[in-house]
Write a protein that holds these residues in place. Structure first.
Motif, mmCIF file in Angstrom:
data_model
loop_
_atom_site.group_PDB
_atom_site.id
_atom_site.type_symbol
_atom_site.label_atom_id
_atom_site.label_comp_id
_atom_site.label_asym_id
_atom_site.label_seq_id
_atom_site.Cartn_x
_atom_site.Cartn_y
_atom_site.Cartn_z
ATOM 1 N N VAL A 208 0.750 -29.132 -34.840
ATOM 2 C CA VAL A 208 -0.338 -29.837 -34.153
ATOM 3 C C VAL A 208 -1.276 -30.480 -35.167
ATOM 4 O O VAL A 208 -1.678 -31.646 -35.017
ATOM 5 N N LYS A 209 -1.609 -29.754 -36.218
ATOM 6 C CA LYS A 209 -2.560 -30.285 -37.212
ATOM 7 C C LYS A 209 -1.962 -31.462 -37.977
ATOM 8 O O LYS A 209 -2.681 -32.410 -38.320
ATOM 9 N N ILE A 210 -0.684 -31.410 -38.236
ATOM 10 C CA ILE A 210 -0.035 -32.550 -38.890
ATOM 11 C C ILE A 210 -0.029 -33.755 -37.958
ATOM 12 O O ILE A 210 -0.355 -34.875 -38.364
ATOM 13 N N LYS A 211 0.316 -33.535 -36.714
ATOM 14 C CA LYS A 211 0.435 -34.633 -35.747
ATOM 15 C C LYS A 211 -0.886 -35.348 -35.537
ATOM 16 O O LYS A 211 -0.924 -36.580 -35.377
ATOM 17 N N TYR A 212 -1.992 -34.594 -35.563
ATOM 18 C CA TYR A 212 -3.301 -35.191 -35.258
ATOM 19 C C TYR A 212 -4.220 -35.274 -36.480
ATOM 20 O O TYR A 212 -5.429 -35.429 -36.335
ATOM 21 N N PHE A 213 -3.634 -35.180 -37.658
ATOM 22 C CA PHE A 213 -4.365 -35.433 -38.906
ATOM 23 C C PHE A 213 -5.573 -34.498 -39.078
ATOM 24 O O PHE A 213 -6.656 -34.917 -39.486
ATOM 25 N N LEU A 214 -5.371 -33.233 -38.779
ATOM 26 C CA LEU A 214 -6.427 -32.233 -38.933
ATOM 27 C C LEU A 214 -6.213 -31.467 -40.231
ATOM 28 O O LEU A 214 -5.119 -31.442 -40.779
ATOM 29 N N TRP A 215 -7.265 -30.838 -40.708
ATOM 30 C CA TRP A 215 -7.131 -30.072 -41.944
ATOM 31 C C TRP A 215 -7.273 -28.577 -41.676
ATOM 32 O O TRP A 215 -7.509 -28.143 -40.542
ATOM 33 N N VAL A 216 -7.131 -27.773 -42.735
ATOM 34 C CA VAL A 216 -7.311 -26.325 -42.660
ATOM 35 C C VAL A 216 -8.329 -25.901 -43.710
ATOM 36 O O VAL A 216 -8.492 -26.558 -44.742
ATOM 37 N N THR A 217 -9.011 -24.787 -43.440
ATOM 38 C CA THR A 217 -9.886 -24.213 -44.458
ATOM 39 C C THR A 217 -9.040 -23.389 -45.424
ATOM 40 O O THR A 217 -7.875 -23.076 -45.148
ATOM 41 N N GLU A 218 -9.631 -23.009 -46.532
ATOM 42 C CA GLU A 218 -8.893 -22.204 -47.517
ATOM 43 C C GLU A 218 -8.486 -20.857 -46.917
ATOM 44 O O GLU A 218 -7.361 -20.399 -47.115
ATOM 45 N N ALA A 219 -9.412 -20.243 -46.173
ATOM 46 C CA ALA A 219 -9.100 -18.946 -45.557
ATOM 47 C C ALA A 219 -7.972 -19.082 -44.539
ATOM 48 O O ALA A 219 -7.091 -18.226 -44.446
ATOM 49 N N GLU A 220 -7.992 -20.170 -43.785
ATOM 50 C CA GLU A 220 -6.955 -20.428 -42.795
ATOM 51 C C GLU A 220 -5.607 -20.673 -43.471
ATOM 52 O O GLU A 220 -4.575 -20.144 -43.049
ATOM 53 N N HIS A 221 -5.629 -21.448 -44.542
ATOM 54 C CA HIS A 221 -4.409 -21.719 -45.299
ATOM 55 C C HIS A 221 -3.804 -20.421 -45.828
ATOM 56 O O HIS A 221 -2.599 -20.194 -45.738
ATOM 57 N N ASP A 222 -4.661 -19.556 -46.363
ATOM 58 C CA ASP A 222 -4.177 -18.299 -46.931
ATOM 59 C C ASP A 222 -3.603 -17.389 -45.846
ATOM 60 O O ASP A 222 -2.578 -16.718 -46.063
ATOM 61 N N ALA A 223 -4.251 -17.357 -44.683
ATOM 62 C CA ALA A 223 -3.756 -16.531 -43.581
ATOM 63 C C ALA A 223 -2.401 -17.032 -43.090
ATOM 64 O O ALA A 223 -1.484 -16.242 -42.833
#
Length: 239
Positions: A208-223
């Motif tokens: 979903v985030k790729i499709k709609y050009f959204l980003w992630v936080t560092e904590a979210e990325h790590d999780a």
């Protein structure tokens, strides 16, 4: 007389042989197609899945940065209600997709009854439409809309935000209580209790985030990385 007995034995042997041959032939023709169908279905499924990129690789394509302010957010920023397609709104469409043994109303859209194998908890939930029962099953935005707003969605136009909020990729029928517990959380703050579904859950969020050009936080990325490290072969869901 001896010749007659020999002739009878030969005939009996031939008949038995024919019976065995016919039995083998019938058994093969009755059972083998089922085996072939199952094998073909499995192979087709594997081909479809293998066409999708690995979730752990796609995660690295997402921008990592801080959460933007929530200023200006409201549910109406993503459309003021469930969108309709051929008279059926998104809630009814997803209920019909995710539940089994579904019974529809005469309108052909409204789900009256069904059974949910809840992906978030692993529970089996018997759904019955009604004022006191409908909320037992809710439709979750896999990427919470508030989270999306703070990670790029506020830069999208209104039509694209409404499309996202009604996108099949973004929607899952789930236990109402689990949906409320999740609220606006991202993967760093909340994951399904059903650990067997976490890899698919994170992969869907990434898609979903790729499709709609959204980003992630560092904590979210790590999780997300921790989850996907346990299932490195997990692929993104098909469109």
């Amino acid at each position: 007389m001896a010749k007659i007995h020999k002739r009878r034995r030969r005939v009996a042997t031939i008949i038995i042989g024919l019976a065995i041959t016919i039995g083998i032939f019938v058994q093969a023709n009755l059972s083998e197609p089922d085996v072939i169908e199952r094998r073909d279905a499995k192979e087709t499924s594997e081909v479809i899945n293998s066409d999708q990129p690995l979730a752990i690789d796609e995660l690295e394509k997402l921008t990592v940065k801080g959460r933007a302010p929530k200023t200006g957010y409201s549910r109406d920023q993503f459309g003021n209600s469930w969108a309709k397609w051929q008279k059926c709104d998104s809630r009814q469409r997803i209920l019909a997709r995710d539940l089994i043994d579904v019974k529809l109303d005469d309108d052909g859209c409204t789900v009256l009854f069904g059974t949910l194998d809840d992906p978030y908890t692993g529970k089996i939930i018997e759904f019955k439409r009604g004022p006191g029962t409908s909320n037992a099953v809710q439709i979750d935005h896999v990427v919470a809309l508030s989270d999306a707003w703070q990670k790029g969605a506020q830069s999208l136009d209104a039509a694209t935000r409404e499309t996202m909020a009604n996108d099949d990729l973004e929607l899952l029928a789930v236990e109402g209580k689990a949906n409320m517990e999740k609220s606006d959380s991202d993967a760093a703050a909340w994951l399904p209790k059903n650990k067997g579904f976490r890899c698919q859950y994170v992969a869907r969020q990434i898609a979903v985030k790729i499709k709609y050009f959204l980003w992630v936080t560092e904590a979210e990325h790590d999780a997300m990385t921790r989850v996907l490290n346990s299932c490195p072969e997990q692929r993104l869901p098909a469109p």
